[in-house]
Design an enzyme around this catalytic site. Structure first.
Site, PDB file in Angstrom:
ATOM      1  N   GLU A  34       0.830  -1.217   0.000  1.00 29.24           N
ATOM      2  CA  GLU A  34       0.000   0.000   0.000  1.00 29.24           C
ATOM      3  C   GLU A  34       0.859   1.261   0.000  1.00 29.24           C
ATOM      4  OE1 GLU A  34      -2.910  -0.372  -0.732  1.00 29.24           O
ATOM      5  OE2 GLU A  34      -3.573  -2.293   0.062  1.00 29.24           O
ATOM      6  N   GLY A  35       0.358   2.265  -0.688  1.00 27.50           N
ATOM      7  CA  GLY A  35       1.109   3.513  -0.858  1.00 27.50           C
ATOM      8  C   GLY A  35       0.904   4.526   0.266  1.00 27.50           C
ATOM      9  N   ASP A 348       4.217  18.340  -4.175  1.00 25.47           N
ATOM     10  CA  ASP A 348       3.337  18.250  -5.356  1.00 25.47           C
ATOM     11  C   ASP A 348       1.867  18.422  -4.944  1.00 25.47           C
ATOM     12  OD1 ASP A 348       5.054  17.971  -7.476  1.00 25.47           O
ATOM     13  OD2 ASP A 348       4.920  15.790  -7.605  1.00 25.47           O
ATOM     14  N   PHE A 366      -3.917   9.558  -3.845  1.00 22.79           N
ATOM     15  CA  PHE A 366      -3.068  10.753  -3.950  1.00 22.79           C
ATOM     16  C   PHE A 366      -3.947  11.953  -4.330  1.00 22.79           C
ATOM     17  CE2 PHE A 366       1.411  12.145  -4.662  1.00 22.79           C
ATOM     18  CZ  PHE A 366       1.187  13.380  -5.234  1.00 22.79           C
TER      19      PHE A 366
HETATM   20  C1  LIG Z   1      -2.277   0.269  -6.918  1.00 23.30           C
HETATM   21  C2  LIG Z   1      -2.528   1.101  -5.691  1.00 23.30           C
HETATM   22  O1  LIG Z   1      -2.079   2.413  -5.905  1.00 23.30           O
HETATM   23  C3  LIG Z   1      -2.377   3.299  -4.870  1.00 23.30           C
HETATM   24  O2  LIG Z   1      -1.834   4.566  -5.235  1.00 23.30           O
HETATM   25  P1  LIG Z   1      -2.588   5.933  -5.110  1.00 23.30           P
HETATM   26  O3  LIG Z   1      -3.908   5.687  -4.504  1.00 23.30           O
HETATM   27  O4  LIG Z   1      -2.547   6.654  -6.398  1.00 23.30           O
HETATM   28  O5  LIG Z   1      -1.671   6.843  -4.163  1.00 23.30           O
HETATM   29  P2  LIG Z   1      -0.567   6.556  -3.083  1.00 23.30           P
HETATM   30  O6  LIG Z   1      -1.056   5.696  -2.008  1.00 23.30           O
HETATM   31  O7  LIG Z   1      -0.037   7.823  -2.646  1.00 23.30           O
HETATM   32  O8  LIG Z   1       0.594   5.804  -3.869  1.00 23.30           O
HETATM   33  C4  LIG Z   1       1.187   6.324  -5.006  1.00 23.30           C
HETATM   34  C5  LIG Z   1       2.618   6.800  -4.757  1.00 23.30           C
HETATM   35  O9  LIG Z   1       3.222   7.063  -6.022  1.00 23.30           O
HETATM   36  C6  LIG Z   1       3.933   8.276  -5.992  1.00 23.30           C
HETATM   37  N1  LIG Z   1       3.196   9.284  -6.762  1.00 23.30           N
HETATM   38  C7  LIG Z   1       2.019   9.142  -7.419  1.00 23.30           C
HETATM   39  N2  LIG Z   1       1.666  10.291  -8.026  1.00 23.30           N
HETATM   40  C8  LIG Z   1       2.644  11.188  -7.757  1.00 23.30           C
HETATM   41  C9  LIG Z   1       2.844  12.550  -8.106  1.00 23.30           C
HETATM   42  O10 LIG Z   1       2.058  13.179  -8.783  1.00 23.30           O
HETATM   43  N3  LIG Z   1       3.956  13.152  -7.613  1.00 23.30           N
HETATM   44  C10 LIG Z   1       4.856  12.485  -6.838  1.00 23.30           C
HETATM   45  N4  LIG Z   1       5.908  13.145  -6.389  1.00 23.30           N
HETATM   46  N5  LIG Z   1       4.716  11.189  -6.504  1.00 23.30           N
HETATM   47  C11 LIG Z   1       3.610  10.548  -6.951  1.00 23.30           C
HETATM   48  C12 LIG Z   1       3.994   8.703  -4.526  1.00 23.30           C
HETATM   49  O11 LIG Z   1       5.102   8.113  -3.914  1.00 23.30           O
HETATM   50  C13 LIG Z   1       2.703   8.111  -3.996  1.00 23.30           C
HETATM   51  O12 LIG Z   1       2.724   7.990  -2.636  1.00 23.30           O
HETATM   52  C14 LIG Z   1      -1.730   2.813  -3.609  1.00 23.30           C
HETATM   53  O13 LIG Z   1      -2.117   3.577  -2.507  1.00 23.30           O
HETATM   54  C15 LIG Z   1      -2.221   1.444  -3.315  1.00 23.30           C
HETATM   55  O14 LIG Z   1      -1.669   1.058  -2.138  1.00 23.30           O
HETATM   56  C16 LIG Z   1      -1.886   0.521  -4.449  1.00 23.30           C
HETATM   57  O15 LIG Z   1      -0.477   0.405  -4.572  1.00 23.30           O
END
Ligand SMILES: C[C@@H]1O[C@H](OP(=O)(O)OP(=O)(O)OC[C@H]2O[C@@H](n3cnc4c(=O)[nH]c(N)nc43)[C@H](O)[C@@H]2O)[C@@H](O)[C@H](O)[C@@H]1O
Length: 406
Positions: A34-35, A348, A366
């Site tokens: 998880e992110g 960001d 995000f």
């Molecule tokens: C497939 C799923 O995706 C979900 O991602 P989602 O909700 O987009 O969002 P996050 O939980 O934040 O995970 C995505 C990660 O990718 C990077 N990231 C994504 N977009 C950006 C951006 O615009 N700028 C920067 N600097 N970094 C970015 C950042 O490290 C972020 O924490 C995960 O939470 C889930 O656990 C799972 O992996």
């Protein structure tokens, strides 16, 4: 079946005395893939549970250090054992619920041990008779346990990169329900001073988008150095300042109560374009780069904004060629070493949160966290709850407006 009776309400929550010898510690962790922003959501659930626990005892939430996240792939920088203070304002978090950093827990509790780990899992049989009921039972572990016993009989596992941490006992619990459903069990059946809930995302929010949710969310104020870097960037490249944009911030989150529509935002379009694993994981609702650029151009025209700030996890060379007017926050290697991938992600988000108009990516947490930040700042919902559509998506439902509750 373990007791699930709701705790009788007490009128007053006892005050928190840091380092009190009667403290009980709640630790937690989340499924490794998880992110960052999904983890921020799980924090809200745990904060809610601790508030419930505190009606009957001096519980403190221990913040799980950040690190080893799948999405944090910048090479050659150290990205484990990152304390919450690097990303969030601890004083602000503490204004909502007692929290301490993991290292403080080690110091306070006198050793590298966590007494009890409870690994949460779903019921193997799912919902019985299609009927939803809240329940929790001690059950054999369904998945291979990520903890193994060492020679002394203690469990070793991934404790955020703290090699010396070990755990005395590990039990699996099948759980289905809201976070605070676990309170009676933690209060009545577990005597350990420190309890860690692993796979804490298994339990749901007590009340998603209710007052308590929003209080915790509002208390998750980004660390000041990150906000300042974002503000400097806005001023330098996007002609955006708080006075001009009507987004003046207060260091005390409890005093921020902005009317929706009061914030104007900087003269730029804010974009969050999630790529990487989303391109194949969400084929239907994520656009091609060409589709995204077309939408951005049409929005710039519609909103009469000639600047666009793009936050993305994609390699941006191709995007830059297609959209030469775009601006990105591009840290130098030295900056990155200091801020880490998490800090850059926050900057960001902060810049997107201050745009006059925002468009994000479908179901990305995000983007959801940017929606919330904009809701706190007081933006008109129409300028916030927008997302890209897949190139051939027929019904492109837009994100839900979860109205802030004070
Ligand atoms: C497939 C799923 O995706 C979900 O991602 P989602 O909700 O987009 O969002 P996050 O939980 O934040 O995970 C995505 C990660 O990718 C990077 N990231 C994504 N977009 C950006 C951006 O615009 N700028 C920067 N600097 N970094 C970015 C950042 O490290 C972020 O924490 C995960 O939470 C889930 O656990 C799972 O992996």
């Amino acid at each position: 079946r373990l007791p699930l009776s709701a705790s009788p309400p007490l009128s007053e929550t006892p005050p928190w005395v840091p380092g009190s010898c009667n403290s009980r510690y709640l630790l937690y962790d989340v499924n490794p893939p998880e992110g960052f922003n999904l983890r921020r959501d799980v924090y809200i659930r745990m904060a809610s549970l601790v508030k419930t626990l505190r009606r009957h005892g001096d519980w403190v939430l221990v913040l799980p250090p950040w690190g080893r996240l799948y999405h944090w792939q910048s090479p050659d920088i150290h990205q484990t054992r990152i304390l919450w203070g690097e990303f969030f304002s601890l004083t602000s978090l503490q204004g909502n619920v007692p929290v301490i950093e993991y290292e403080e827990f080690i110091a306070e509790s006198g050793g590298p041990f966590i007494e009890q780990v409870l690994v949460l899992q779903n019921y193997a049989e799912g919902w019985t008779d299609g009927k939803w009921e809240e329940k929790v039972d001690e059950r054999p572990c369904v998945e291979r346990l990520m903890y193994s016993k060492d020679k002394q009989g203690y469990y070793r596992g991934w404790f955020w990169g703290y090699e010396e941490t070990r755990c005395v006992n590990v039990t699996c619990l099948s759980a289905q329900g809201h976070a605070s459903m676990l309170a009676p069990l933690l209060q009545n059946n577990i005597t350990s001073t420190s309890v860690m809930l692993d796979r804490a995302e298994t339990v749901l929010h007590d009340h998603y988008a209710g007052k308590d949710y929003w209080n915790t969310r509002r208390s998750m104020v980004f660390a000041k150095h990150l906000r300042l870097l974002g503000d400097e960037f806005r001023a330098k490249y996007l002609n955006s300042t708080d006075e001009q944009d009507q987004t003046v911030y207060n260091e005390d989150w409890t005093l921020i109560k902005n009317k929706l529509g009061s914030a104007r935002g900087g003269p730029y379009l804010g974009v969050h374009l999630r790529r990487k694993d989303f391109i194949w994981g969400h084929r239907e609702d994520v656009p091609s780069l060409k589709g995204a650029v077309k939408k951005i151009m049409s929005l710039m025209k519609k909103t009469k904004l000639d600047r666009v700030f793009v936050a993305t996890d994609a390699d941006d060379e191709e995007l830059k060629m297609m959209l030469p007017e775009m601006t990105r926050f591009e840290p130098t290697w030295d900056d990155l070493e200091l801020l880490k991938d998490g800090g850059v992600a926050i900057i960001d988000q902060w810049i997107c949160a201050h745009a006059r108009y925002f468009i994000g990516t479908s179901v990305s947490t995000f983007s959801f966290r940017i929606h919330e930040e904009r809701e706190i700042l007081g933006f008109e919902p129409k300028t916030t709850y927008n997302r890209f559509c897949g190139d051939s998506e027929k019904e492109c439902e837009q994100p839900t407006h979860w109205k802030i509750v004070y």
